[in-house]
Design an enzyme around this catalytic site. Structure first.
Site, PDB file in Angstrom:
ATOM      1  N   HIS A   1     -15.164  -0.245 -25.551  1.00 33.99           N
ATOM      2  CA  HIS A   1     -14.414  -0.503 -24.322  1.00 33.99           C
ATOM      3  C   HIS A   1     -13.412   0.597 -24.019  1.00 33.99           C
ATOM      4  O   HIS A   1     -12.454   0.367 -23.309  1.00 33.99           O
ATOM      5  CB  HIS A   1     -13.648  -1.831 -24.435  1.00 33.99           C
TER       6      HIS A   1
ATOM      7  N   GLU B   1     -25.526  -5.398 -14.070  1.00 30.15           N
ATOM      8  CA  GLU B   1     -25.056  -4.099 -13.551  1.00 30.15           C
ATOM      9  C   GLU B   1     -26.164  -3.342 -12.847  1.00 30.15           C
ATOM     10  O   GLU B   1     -25.958  -2.775 -11.781  1.00 30.15           O
ATOM     11  CB  GLU B   1     -24.511  -3.233 -14.692  1.00 30.15           C
TER      12      GLU B   1
END
Lengths: 379, 330, 334
Positions: C136, C67
Site C-alpha cells: 500500500h 479496477e
C-alpha cells in the site's frame, strides 16, 4: 514454401499430396510441411494442373523457395518471393587488448569549469582544484582569473565571481591604489596610413599588416627608450622591466577583456608581430591561452578603433604602471602649412602611475610614439 | 440446430444480401491467407472462416448509432459493419490508406465513422470498453447500444466477470456476443472451464443469456433483433452465445495439433455458407447462377482491394511520432 | 471556508481537490466521477465527501471492486463522448487495471491513427509514510511516465491541487493524476482569483544559485524544508516542482541547470530505472557542459516499504538526506 509466421525461416517438405499432372483446385491441400510448431497443411491458392514438383520430401528449404510449378506458370512468377536469408552466424570480433593505462592520473575538471576556462582563455593546467578529490570546479577557474588580476599574495577569491567580478576587483583596486594622470596627443596618421597602404598593396593577403601592429611596435619602442612606462610597481617601488612585453587588450565574446602579451614587441619585425597578434586573437577567442601570456605584460595598449570614439581614458592594469589608449582614426580638420586640410587623425592617450612618472615624462613618451608612427618604415 | 429443410423466413433480396455478405468475408479471408504466405501481410493473422454467419447476422440487426467492439479476429465484423474493403486490405498491408492509417494492422481495425472500436488484441480487453461505451449512451440519454464480440476464451478472464457484473448492475445497454468456437487458440473449452455453459455464467450475473446456432445466419439475426429490442427498451444487458466453429487455424502459424482433422471436416460440411446456400436453393430463393455471380463479385471486389493496397503509399518515416497524443482538442 | 473576494484563503490540499471536482462537475455535464467508495463512503481519503448528495448517483458512481472493468469503462465512456474522472483508490490497486491503462488508454489514439483519442482523467492516491507496508505504499508515477500515450501529473501545492484537474479535463489525452497521501491534510493559501493552470510546465518554487533540486509531489516540501536549512549555511538551493512527469518540462529544467550547474533529484520512487534516472540522463544529454559536479539523487531505498516507522522513515527520502546530499554536492576541499 509459404511464410506462416514472422519467425518462420524455413520448412521441411514431409509429403506431397499431388503429382505431376494433378488437377488442383483453390483450397486443396497439396503438401504437408514440418515446422517448429508441427506439421502444417499447405493449400493451393489457385486452380491449375501441376507441371512439376521442385522439392523432394525430407528436404528443408527456406521460405520463398519454389515447391511446385503449375502448367503455364512463368518461372518468374514462382520465383517472385524474396528468398529468406538464412542468418549467417555473426563473427564476434575480438577486441584488441586495451592499451596499458597511463601511469599518471588524469586531471579531473568539471564540464562547466572546462568550458568556462576555455572562454576566459585560462590554461586549466595552472588551476588548483578544490572540488572533491581535487576536481577543478567553476569556482576554481574564476578564482584563478581574479587572482591573475590581483597580486599573487591576495587570498584566492572565495565564492563564485565571474569574469566581470574579476575585472571589477582589479579595476577597483587600480583606481584606489594607483594615482593616475592622463595625457592626450593627437597625431596626423596620414604617413602611417599611406605607408601601410603601399606595404599591403604589393603583398598577398596573408602577409598584410593591420594598423594595430604599427601601434604595438611604436609603443614598444617608445617604452624601451623612455624609462618608467614598462615594468611593475610593487612593495619595493617601481621595478623596471628590461624586456618590453606589450599587453594587447582583446575583447571576449560574451563580455570581458583579457590582455595577453606580445613578448619583446620592441624587437620583433612587424610581420612577426602581425602573425602573433592574429594567433593571440584566435586563441583567446577559442580559449587556448598559454599561462605565460597572461600576467606577463609590462604595459598594455588598448584600442576602441572600431567604435568611432575619439579617445579613451583607460585604467592601468596593476601591477603595471602605464596603459596607452588609441582612439579611432577619424577624418578631422588639420593645420598643414598654415592651411586647414582634412587628415586622418588619431588620438593617443596615456594613463600612467604618478608614483613612477610625471606629466613631462609622459608627454615625452607619447611624443616618441608619435615620432615612430610618423616614420613607419623604420619601425 | 436449425432444420436444414425449413424454409428460410427471408425475401430473395435479403437472402442474396446475407449470402453476399458472408461470401465477401470468406473471399477476403482466403485472400489474406495467401497474401500472408507471400509476405505481404505480416505479424499475426487470425481468420474468420466458418464464423461468417455471426458477424453478418448480428450486424443485420444493429443501427448506425450503435457502437461495436470486436477482437483481433475482426475482419468479418469490420466488413459486415461497412468498413470499406479497400481500407481494410490496405490496413492489412500497413499502408497509410488503411482503416487505422496502417498503424494497427490486422488486429487493430478502427473506423469511428462507423462506430467500430477495434480490433482489440488482449483477450477480454474489449469488454470494459463496451461497458463504457454503453455507459456513455445511457448518461447521454441516447438510444444506441454497445455490441461486444469476444470468444469463449475470454470467459476465463476476470474482465469478463467484472464487465458483465458492472453492465448488469448499472443496467447498461450492452449486447455481449460470445462466439463460442470451442477452442481458445489450442485449448478446448472443457480443458479450461469447470463449467462450460457460457450462457449460464452470464445469466448468473443477472442478465438474459441465450445460446444461438452460430452457423445459421438467420438464427443469429433473429436472436440479435430480439435482444437489441429488449436492450433498447431499457432491459439492461444481454448475452448471446453463438455456437460456431473456426474452420482455419487460430492464426497462420498453427499446426492444429489440438484437434482432429476429421472434426474440422465435419464442421466444414455444416459451415454457414454451405448450409445457407443449400437452404436458399432448396427453397427456390436463389439459383446456382446467383451464387456464381455473388462469388465472382466478391472475388472482383477482393482483387480490387488488393490492387488498391498494393498501389497505396506507405506512411513517411518523418510521421513516425504522430498520433501518440491527440492532434486536436476533442 | 468563506471566500474573501480577491484575497487568499487557507484550505487543505484535500479541500482543494474537492473544490476542483465540484467545479468540474458543475461546469460540464459530460463530466462524471466513478470509483470505489467515492459516493456513500465519501471517498477513501474523504476527497469526494458530500459530492454524492450534491450531484446524485448518476454522476457520482460507486463501483464494485473491479479496477479493470471500471477503468476500462472510463476509457470506453471517453470514447463515447463523455469526460469521465475515474478514481482508483490508490496507485497500488491500479496494477489490476494496468492492461486497460497501458494497452487501451495509452494506445487507442495511436492504433487508430488519431480516430480514438481518450480524454479520461484517472486520479490515484500515491506514496508512503503512513506505515501501510509494502503493498500500500508504492510510488508508480515514474513507472507510468515510461509509457507514450499517457500524460502524468503530480500536483504538490494547494494551487495545483485546485487547478490541475481543470487542465487535465481540457486535455484530449488520458491524464493520470497522482495525489500524495501525505499532502491531504496540508493547509495553505489558495491564491484567488484563480488563474487557469497548465499541465505542461514545471515551476520554480524557490529561486537559488548554488544547486537545483528537482522534485515533485510530497518530496517537493522536503526539498523546500531542506533549502531553508541550507540557506542558513549560505547555500541557496533552487527548488523546481516538476508538476508534469510526462512530458517533462526539459526547457525549464535545463534553464535551472544552466543557472546553478549542480543538480540534486529527489524522487520517492526507487532509483533503478526510475524517474531520477530519466532526469539525470536528460540533463547529461542536454546540459552536460553546464555540470560542475556529478548529478546527485535521493530516492527511496531499494526495498519494499517496511511497516515499522523507523524503518519506513529510513527508507524514504527525508529532509536530512536531502540536506546531506546538497551539502556534498556543493562541497569544497581546500
Amino acid at each position: 514454401m509459404p511464410s506462416l509466421g514472422a519467425d518462420m525461416e524455413a520448412g521441411t517438405l514431409v509429403e506431397w499430396r499431388i503429382d505431376k499432372g494433378s488437377r488442383v483446385k483453390r483450397g486443396d491441400v497439396v503438401a504437408l510441411v514440418d515446422t517448429e510448431k508441427g506439421v502444417i497443411d499447405i493449400e493451393s491458392f489457385e486452380d491449375g494442373v501441376v507441371e512439376s514438383l521442385s522439392v523432394k520430401p525430407g528436404v528443408r528449404v527456406p521460405v520463398g523457395t519454389t515447391l511446385a510449378l503449375f502448367e503455364g506458370e512463368p518461372v518468374a512468377h514462382a520465383a517472385a518471393l524474396p528468398p529468406a536469408r538464412a542468418g549467417a552466424p555473426v563473427a564476434i570480433p575480438t577486441m584488441p587488448p586495451a592499451a596499458a593505462p597511463s601511469v599518471e592520473r588524469a586531471r579531473r575538471i568539471s564540464p562547466a569549469a572546462r568550458a568556462r576556462a576555455a572562454s576566459l582563455g585560462v590554461d586549466v593546467a595552472a588551476i588548483h582544484g578544490t572540488g572533491p578529490q581535487g576536481v577543478v570546479t567553476l569556482a576554481d577557474v574564476e578564482a584563478t582569473v581574479a587572482a591573475a588580476g590581483a597580486k599573487p599574495a591576495a587570498p584566492a577569491a572565495a565564492g563564485r565571481a565571474g569574469i566581470r567580478n574579476a575585472i571589477a576587483a582589479s579595476m577597483g583596486r587600480s583606481k584606489r591604489e594607483i594615482p593616475h594622470y592622463y595625457l592626450q596627443l593627437a597625431l596626423d596618421f596620414q604617413a602611417a596610413a599611406s605607408w601601410l597602404e603601399e606595404f599591403n598593396r604589393v603583398r598577398p593577403v596573408p602577409e598584410r599588416l593591420l594598423p594595430a601592429v604599427l601601434l604595438i611596435k611604436a609603443t614598444a619602442r617608445a617604452a624601451a627608450e623612455k624609462d618608467g612606462f614598462s615594468g611593475f610597481y610593487g612593495a619595493g617601488g617601481f621595478a623596471r622591466s628590461q624586456a618590453v612585453h606589450v599587453g594587447v587588450a582583446i575583447a571576449l565574446r560574451g563580455g570581458g577583456l583579457v590582455a595577453p602579451a606580445i613578448l619583446d614587441a620592441d624587437r620583433k619585425p612587424l610581420p612577426t608581430i602581425m602573425h602573433e597578434l592574429q594567433d593571440l586573437v584566435a586563441r583567446v577567442r577559442s580559449g587556448h591561452m598559454r599561462s605565460s601570456e597572461i600576467g606577463t605584460a609590462t604595459l598594455t595598449i588598448t584600442s576602441l578603433g572600431d567604435e568611432g570614439v575619439d579617445l579613451l581614458l583607460p585604467i592601468i592594469y596593476p601591477p603595471q604602471v602605464a596603459i596607452v589608449g588609441f582612439g579611432s582614426v577619424l577624418e578631422r580638420p588639420w593645420a598643414v602649412d598654415g592651411r586647414v586640410e582634412v587628415r586622418p587623425v588619431l588620438n593617443l592617450t596615456l594613463a600612467a602611475d604618478h608614483r613612477v612618472t610625471d606629466g613631462r615624462l609622459g608627454a615625452q613618451f607619447l611624443a616618441r610614439i608619435r615620432d615612430w608612427l610618423m616614420k613607419p618604415a623604420e619601425l | 440446430m436449425t432444420d436444414a429443410a425449413e424454409t428460410p423466413d427471408v425475401t430473395r433480396e435479403q437472402a442474396l444480401q446475407l449470402l453476399g455478405g458472408m461470401l465477401r468475408i470468406r473471399q477476403f479471408e482466403d485472400r489474406c491467407a495467401q497474401l500472408y504466405t507471400e509476405l505481404k501481410i505480416r505479424g499475426f493473422l487470425h481468420l474468420y472462416n466458418g464464423e461468417e454467419a455471426v458477424a453478418v447476422g448480428v450486424m443485420q440487426a444493429l443501427a448506425p448509432q450503435d457502437a461495436i467492439v470486436a477482437t483481433y479476429r475482426e475482419h468479418g465484423h469490420a466488413l459486415a459493419r461497412g468498413v470499406p474493403m479497400n481500407a481494410l486490405m490496405a490496413e492489412m498491408f500497413g499502408k497509410r490508406t488503411g482503416a487505422s492509417g496502417g498503424r494497427g494492422g490486422s488486429m487493430h481495425v478502427f473506423d469511428t465513422a462507423r462506430r467500430f472500436f477495434g480490433g482489440n488484441a488482449i483477450v477480454g480487453g474489449g469488454l470494459p470498453l463496451a461497458v463504457g461505451l454503453a455507459l456513455a449512451e445511457k448518461l447521454g440519454r441516447r438510444n444506441g447500444i454497445a455490441a461486444c464480440f469476444f470468444g469463449e476464451g475470454a470467459v476465463a478472464e476476470g474482465e469478463f466477470h467484472e464487465s458483465l457484473n458492472l453492465a448488469a448492475l448499472w443496467r447498461l445497454p450492452v449486447l455481449f456476443i460470445c462466439e463460442n468456437n470451442l477452442y481458445a487458440m489450442g485449448t478446448a473449452l472443457a480443458r479450461s472451464e469447470a463449467n462450460t455453459d457460457v450462457s449460464a455464467k452470464a445469466a448468473s450475473y443477472g442478465m438474459t443469456a441465450l445460446p444461438v446456432d452460430g452457423m445459421d445466419v438467420l438464427a443469429v439475426a433473429a436472436a440479435t433483433r430480439a435482444a437489441v429490442g429488449a436492450i433498447r427498451g431499457g432491459g439492461g444487458p444481454r448475452l448471446l452465445e453463438c455456437r460456431t466453429y473456426r474452420l482455419r487455424a487460430h492464426s497462420m502459424f498453427d499446426a492444429q495439433l489440438y484437434r482432429d482433422k476429421a472434426e474440422v471436416e465435419e464442421w466444414r460440411k455444416r459451415g454457414p455458407l454451405i448450409t445457407f446456400t443449400t437452404r436458399c436453393k432448396a427453397a427456390g430463393l436463389i439459383t446456382e447462377e446467383d451464387f456464381q455471380r455473388l462469388e465472382k463479385a466478391a472475388d472482383g471486389e477482393v482483387e480490387a482491394a488488393v490492387a488498391f493496397a498494393e498501389r497505396s503509399e506507405w506512411e513517411p518515416l518523418d510521421a513516425l511520432e504522430r498520433f501518440v497524443y491527440a492532434e486536436h482538442a476533442t | 471556508m468563506s471566500a474573501v473576494a480577491g484575497g487568499d484563503r487557507r484550505i487543505t490540499y484535500r479541500e482543494a481537490l474537492r473544490e476542483a471536482l465540484r467545479e468540474a462537475l458543475s461546469a460540464d455535464p459530460r463530466v462524471f466521477l466513478m470509483g470505489e467508495d467515492v459516493g456513500r463512503y465519501g471517498g477513501c481519503y474523504a476527497v469526494t465527501k458530500s459530492l454524492l448528495a450534491e450531484f446524485g448517483e448518476e454522476r457520482i458512481r460507486d463501483t464494485p471492486l473491479s479496477e479493470s472493468a471500471f477503468v476500462g469503462a472510463g476509457i470506453g465512456a471517453a470514447l463515447g463522448g463523455l469526460r469521465p474522472i475515474v478514481e482508483i483508490m490508490t496507485c497500488n490497486f491500479s496494477l489490476l487495471a494496468l492492461d486497460q491503462i497501458v494497452n487501451n488508454a495509452a494506445t487507442l489514439c495511436h492504433m487508430s491513427a488519431g480516430q480514438c483519442p481518450v480524454p479520461v482523467v484517472i486520479r490515484m492516491a500515491t506514496g508512503a509514510g503512513r506505515q501501510l507496508a509494502a503493498q500500500h505504499s508504492h510510488s508508480f508515477e515514474g513507472w507510468y511516465a515510461h509509457i507514450p500515450g499517457l500524460r502524468i501529473v503530480a500536483p504538490a501545492t494547494i494551487d495545483d491541487a485546485r487547478g490541475m484537474l481543470a487542465a487535465a479535463l481540457r486535455s484530449p489525452d488520458p491524464v493520470l493524476m497522482f495525489e500524495h497521501i501525505g499532502l491531504l491534510n496540508m493547509e495553505g493559501e489558495l491564491i484567488e482569483p484563480l488563474v487557469p493552470l497548465d499541465i505542461d510546465h514545471a515551476a520554480i518554487r524557490r529561486a537559488g544559485r548554488d544547486l537545483t533540486m528537482l522534485s515533485y509531489g510530497a518530496s517537493l516540501f522536503k526539498c523546500l524544508e531542506a533549502a531553508a536549512t541550507l540557506a542558513g549555511a549560505g547555500v541557496e538551493a533552487e527548488v523546481v516542482d516538476l508538476r508534469t512527469l510526462r512530458p517533462l518540462d526539459d526547457t525549464r529544467i535545463m534553464e535551472s541547470v544552466r543557472r546553478t550547474h549542480r543538480v540534486l533529484i529527489v524522487d520517492e520512487g526507487w532509483r533503478s530505472g526510475g524517474l531520477s534516472a530519466e532526469l539525470g540522463m536528460r540533463i547529461v544529454e542536454q546540459a552536460f557542459y553546464e555540470l560542475d559536479a556529478p548529478i546527485a539523487r535521493v530516492c527511496t531505498a531499494e526495498i519494499p516499504i517496511p511497516y515499522p516507522k523507523h524503518l519506513e522513515d529510513a527508507a524514504l527520502p527525508s529532509v536530512e538526506r536531502v540536506v546531506s546530499a546538497a551539502r556534498a554536492l556543493v562541497a569544497h576541499e581546500s
